[in-house]
Design a protein around this motif. Structure first.
Motif, short mmCIF file in Angstrom:
data_model
loop_
_atom_site.label_atom_id
_atom_site.label_comp_id
_atom_site.label_asym_id
_atom_site.label_seq_id
_atom_site.Cartn_x
_atom_site.Cartn_y
_atom_site.Cartn_z
N MET A 289 2.02 7.92 -4.32
CA MET A 289 1.53 7.33 -3.18
C MET A 289 0.48 8.19 -2.60
O MET A 289 0.78 9.29 -2.29
CB MET A 289 2.73 6.84 -2.43
CG MET A 289 2.35 5.75 -1.51
SD MET A 289 3.74 5.20 -0.52
CE MET A 289 4.99 4.84 -1.56
N SER A 290 -0.65 7.53 -2.09
CA SER A 290 -1.57 8.29 -1.66
C SER A 290 -0.92 8.36 -0.02
O SER A 290 -0.18 7.94 0.39
CB SER A 290 -3.03 7.70 -1.28
OG SER A 290 -2.80 6.59 -0.42
N GLU A 291 -1.43 9.54 0.29
CA GLU A 291 -0.99 10.05 1.78
C GLU A 291 -1.47 9.73 3.12
O GLU A 291 -1.16 9.68 4.06
CB GLU A 291 -1.04 11.80 1.97
CG GLU A 291 -0.64 12.54 0.58
CD GLU A 291 0.91 13.03 0.93
OE1 GLU A 291 0.93 13.68 1.84
OE2 GLU A 291 1.76 12.58 -0.06
N THR A 292 -2.75 8.98 2.82
CA THR A 292 -3.32 8.50 3.96
C THR A 292 -3.77 6.88 3.64
O THR A 292 -3.79 6.48 2.60
CB THR A 292 -4.87 9.36 4.10
OG1 THR A 292 -5.43 9.51 2.96
CG2 THR A 292 -4.48 10.73 4.46
N ASN A 293 -4.10 6.48 5.02
CA ASN A 293 -4.48 5.09 4.96
C ASN A 293 -6.13 4.74 5.43
O ASN A 293 -6.57 5.61 6.01
CB ASN A 293 -3.56 4.19 5.97
CG ASN A 293 -3.90 2.75 5.98
OD1 ASN A 293 -4.39 2.44 4.74
ND2 ASN A 293 -3.22 2.15 6.96
N ARG A 294 -6.63 3.90 4.65
CA ARG A 294 -7.97 3.71 5.27
C ARG A 294 -8.04 2.27 6.08
O ARG A 294 -7.31 1.45 5.54
CB ARG A 294 -8.96 3.93 4.02
CG ARG A 294 -9.43 5.13 3.47
CD ARG A 294 -10.56 5.29 2.64
NE ARG A 294 -10.35 4.37 1.52
CZ ARG A 294 -11.60 4.29 0.74
NH1 ARG A 294 -12.68 4.58 0.99
NH2 ARG A 294 -11.28 3.66 -0.29
N GLN A 295 -8.63 2.38 7.10
CA GLN A 295 -8.85 1.05 7.71
C GLN A 295 -10.15 0.76 8.46
O GLN A 295 -10.89 1.59 8.66
CB GLN A 295 -7.88 1.24 9.17
CG GLN A 295 -6.41 1.58 8.98
CD GLN A 295 -5.66 1.78 10.10
OE1 GLN A 295 -6.09 2.64 10.82
NE2 GLN A 295 -4.55 1.20 10.06
N TRP A 296 -10.56 -0.53 8.40
CA TRP A 296 -11.85 -0.62 8.97
C TRP A 296 -11.41 -1.32 10.28
O TRP A 296 -10.98 -2.32 10.43
CB TRP A 296 -12.48 -1.90 8.09
CG TRP A 296 -13.42 -1.34 7.10
CD1 TRP A 296 -13.20 -1.48 5.72
CD2 TRP A 296 -14.73 -0.76 7.27
NE1 TRP A 296 -14.22 -1.07 5.12
CE2 TRP A 296 -15.09 -0.61 5.75
CE3 TRP A 296 -15.57 -0.21 8.15
CZ2 TRP A 296 -16.30 0.00 5.54
CZ3 TRP A 296 -16.66 0.16 7.70
CH2 TRP A 296 -16.99 0.59 6.64
N LEU A 297 -12.26 -0.34 11.25
CA LEU A 297 -11.83 -0.82 12.80
C LEU A 297 -12.92 -1.62 13.23
O LEU A 297 -14.19 -1.54 12.65
CB LEU A 297 -11.52 0.18 13.58
CG LEU A 297 -10.62 1.23 13.08
CD1 LEU A 297 -10.35 2.44 14.02
CD2 LEU A 297 -9.14 0.78 12.77
N LEU A 298 -12.66 -2.46 14.30
CA LEU A 298 -13.94 -3.11 15.01
C LEU A 298 -14.58 -2.14 15.97
O LEU A 298 -13.73 -1.48 16.70
CB LEU A 298 -13.53 -4.28 15.69
CG LEU A 298 -14.72 -4.97 16.54
CD1 LEU A 298 -15.74 -5.60 15.42
CD2 LEU A 298 -14.25 -6.24 17.32
N HIS A 299 -15.79 -1.85 15.82
CA HIS A 299 -16.41 -0.53 16.49
C HIS A 299 -17.14 -1.10 17.62
O HIS A 299 -17.33 -0.80 18.75
CB HIS A 299 -17.20 0.32 15.61
CG HIS A 299 -17.98 1.27 16.00
ND1 HIS A 299 -17.34 2.26 16.43
CD2 HIS A 299 -19.37 1.59 16.42
CE1 HIS A 299 -18.12 3.18 17.15
NE2 HIS A 299 -19.31 2.82 16.92
N ALA A 300 -17.86 -2.25 17.22
CA ALA A 300 -18.84 -2.99 18.27
C ALA A 300 -18.93 -4.30 18.16
O ALA A 300 -18.56 -4.80 17.01
CB ALA A 300 -20.15 -2.45 18.00
N ARG A 301 -18.85 -4.95 19.51
CA ARG A 301 -18.90 -6.48 19.46
C ARG A 301 -20.45 -6.81 18.67
O ARG A 301 -21.23 -6.30 19.32
CB ARG A 301 -18.97 -7.03 20.90
CG ARG A 301 -17.35 -6.68 21.19
CD ARG A 301 -16.70 -7.72 22.02
NE ARG A 301 -15.32 -7.40 22.28
CZ ARG A 301 -14.22 -7.53 21.53
NH1 ARG A 301 -14.37 -7.94 20.50
NH2 ARG A 301 -13.07 -7.12 22.05
#
Lengths: 331, 331
Positions: A1-13
């Motif tokens: 299992m990888s140790e980190t998670n990748r996430q796409w966050l909303l950065h700007a409207r």
């Protein structure tokens, strides 16, 4: 299992067409499931035109995604760790996992029956199919013999809507962009006719194909197509407003349908809906759709992109019409 | 009895604002009633905004008046000669007698009960009242406690609609042009509030007066007012399209409501209707309206012009907002 998670966050409207820079890719620690939670590895993300509306802070049917929050989205994943009765490692689930490689979930996740194709779970047998089903049958009050027109007809929702209407004994005309999508509608999906809005005069073709007027319009597009249909509605027509993809990336609301007033002489109505209101009755729709899919009598397409890093670019495909069928991303 | 008849014929299809020269005054021989006919002397003509639509050759709920034909219009008259059982000289009747001093009629004429005020027969107790009644209750599905907004609220239909809504336990806001009409709405007609669209910011006032949104909008006007209301509809709202006086004299259909898409997030609908469809149930409406009028609990105004030669100018008053209450012409 990888140790980190990748996430796409909303950065700007977003302003105008949604851009990759409206999102930010973040690496964060792996989440740990608490009591009553499961840890899910995301396998498939699903994309809906309505997502553009979730990114801006305007009145809508759900609150917007906050800046710095993980982008909201339907997904199919696999349970890896479970502190929740009824869910075990290896279970496939669908739900609003969001744009992230690993997600925590709870009892709101739906367990997929063994062997379910995740592409189907995220389209015909998921919210998309339920939207088409209740939009047409309940909001549109579809009746046998109705003349039905569908915009965005080769899209995930439109193509299911059209095939449902065929199964209910209607004459169905689809409007889509390009010869390939139009051929698919008539040759594969069983539509009676298709209009290529990029290369044909939509109004003239509608007049030709629906000489007695249009009883039900299932609209995913808005804009000039909505007007052309309104000009040709039959007495007592139901105009079901499911979406308006032509508007989503416009900063100022474009002009509305100048032919709206036809609903008076034609005693017609335009009605909007949100699929959330029909979730309590989802089983009804799922039963019928599952049967049709099992029989092979509903055809469907999925546009599968690959790679988590491509999530924003995959969303953009919806608004350029690059996708053919349900827009998915396989992680 | 005079030997000749005067008639206003449709002379030209209007372009833009209706003009006197769109009509032609003709003197013709007195008509003679045949078997099953009555000869009626026209006493009162009634004017509706929708008449502009009858003058042009566009798809509508009734065929247009032909060039050279007597202009169509509701009227009250007196039977002078009768070859029809049940109708006797001296009877007062209402019906589509048209713009002429003498008309032939048949059993489609409605006999007015003894003592009926012809102004009432042509407004609250006529098509106007029936339009308001079914438009609100049936099309608008009015419920006690609804927040109701009415445009053209000081007009014949709007003022009755608002008063019906009050009697059904709703909170009612009227939109009208000018301080005089607005005071009348709140001080005489019992509206909870009025917005003067000529001197106030309609959107801001609606936000202030309807903080929880608008449940029912009864629209006689269209245009920017419709948009301001759509921006503020409540969940499940019913937008009843009765008319769109802002559009009738426009050659090209003006832009439609840019906020129409709010009906999706709010699961709302816009619905049009034509009173003709409810005529079979007119007695229902008439019974309730007659009771309210008799109790004095519905107030009404009539703008009475005089002289048959003024018919075209009287019609124009509707589109400039010069009238206050039902527009009538006494011959």
């Amino acid at each position: 299992m990888s140790e980190t998670n990748r996430q796409w966050l909303l950065h700007a409207r977003p302003v105008g067409m949604v851009k990759e820079s409206d999102f930010e890719l973040r690496t964060s620690p792996m989440p740990k499931p608490g009591d009553g939670q499961v840890l899910v590895r995301t396998r498939w993300l699903a994309f809906e035109p309505a997502m553009r509306g979730w990114m801006v802070d305007r009145p809508n049917y759900i609150p917007p995604v906050g800046i710095g929050e993980v982008m909201r989205g339907m997904a199919v994943g696999e349970v890896v760790e479970s502190n929740l009765d009824g869910y075990a490692p290896g279970d496939r689930v669908s739900g609003m996992l969001g744009w992230q490689e690993w997600a925590l979930g709870d009892g709101a996740l739906r367990k997929l029956p063994e062997g379910t194709d995740p592409r189907l779970a995220l389209s015909v047998l998921g919210l998309t199919g339920i939207t088409a089903y209740f939009g047409l049958l309940e909001v549109g009050q579809l009746k046998e013999g109705d003349v039905v027109v569908i915009s965005g007809a080769a899209g995930a929702t439109g193509s299911v809507a059209g095939q449902i209407a065929k199964r209910k004994g209607c004459r169905v005309v689809g409007i889509a962009g390009g010869a390939e999508k139009c051929s698919w509608l008539t040759d594969k999906a069983g539509f009676d006719a298709a209009i290529d809005y990029k290369n044909e005069d939509v109004g003239a073709r509608l007049s030709e194909l629906c000489p007695d007027g249009i009883d039900v319009f299932f609209d995913n597009v808005g804009g000039p197509i909505l007007d052309e249909v309104l000009a040709r509605i039959a007495r007592g027509a139901r105009v079901v407003i499911c979406g308006a993809i032509s508007r989503y990336n416009e900063e100022e609301a474009p002009p509305g349908p100048r032919n709206y007033y036809r609903i008076v002489a034609q005693r017609a109505r335009m009605e909007g809906f949100v699929v959330i209101d029909f979730l309590a009755r989802a089983a009804e729709a799922a039963a019928e759709l599952t049967k049709w899919v099992a029989e092979g009598s509903i055809v469907w397409e999925a546009d599968v992109q690959k790679g988590f890093e491509n999530a924003p670019r995959t969303l953009q495909r919806l608004y350029t019409g690059a996708n053919f069928g349900k827009q998915l991303l396989e992680l």
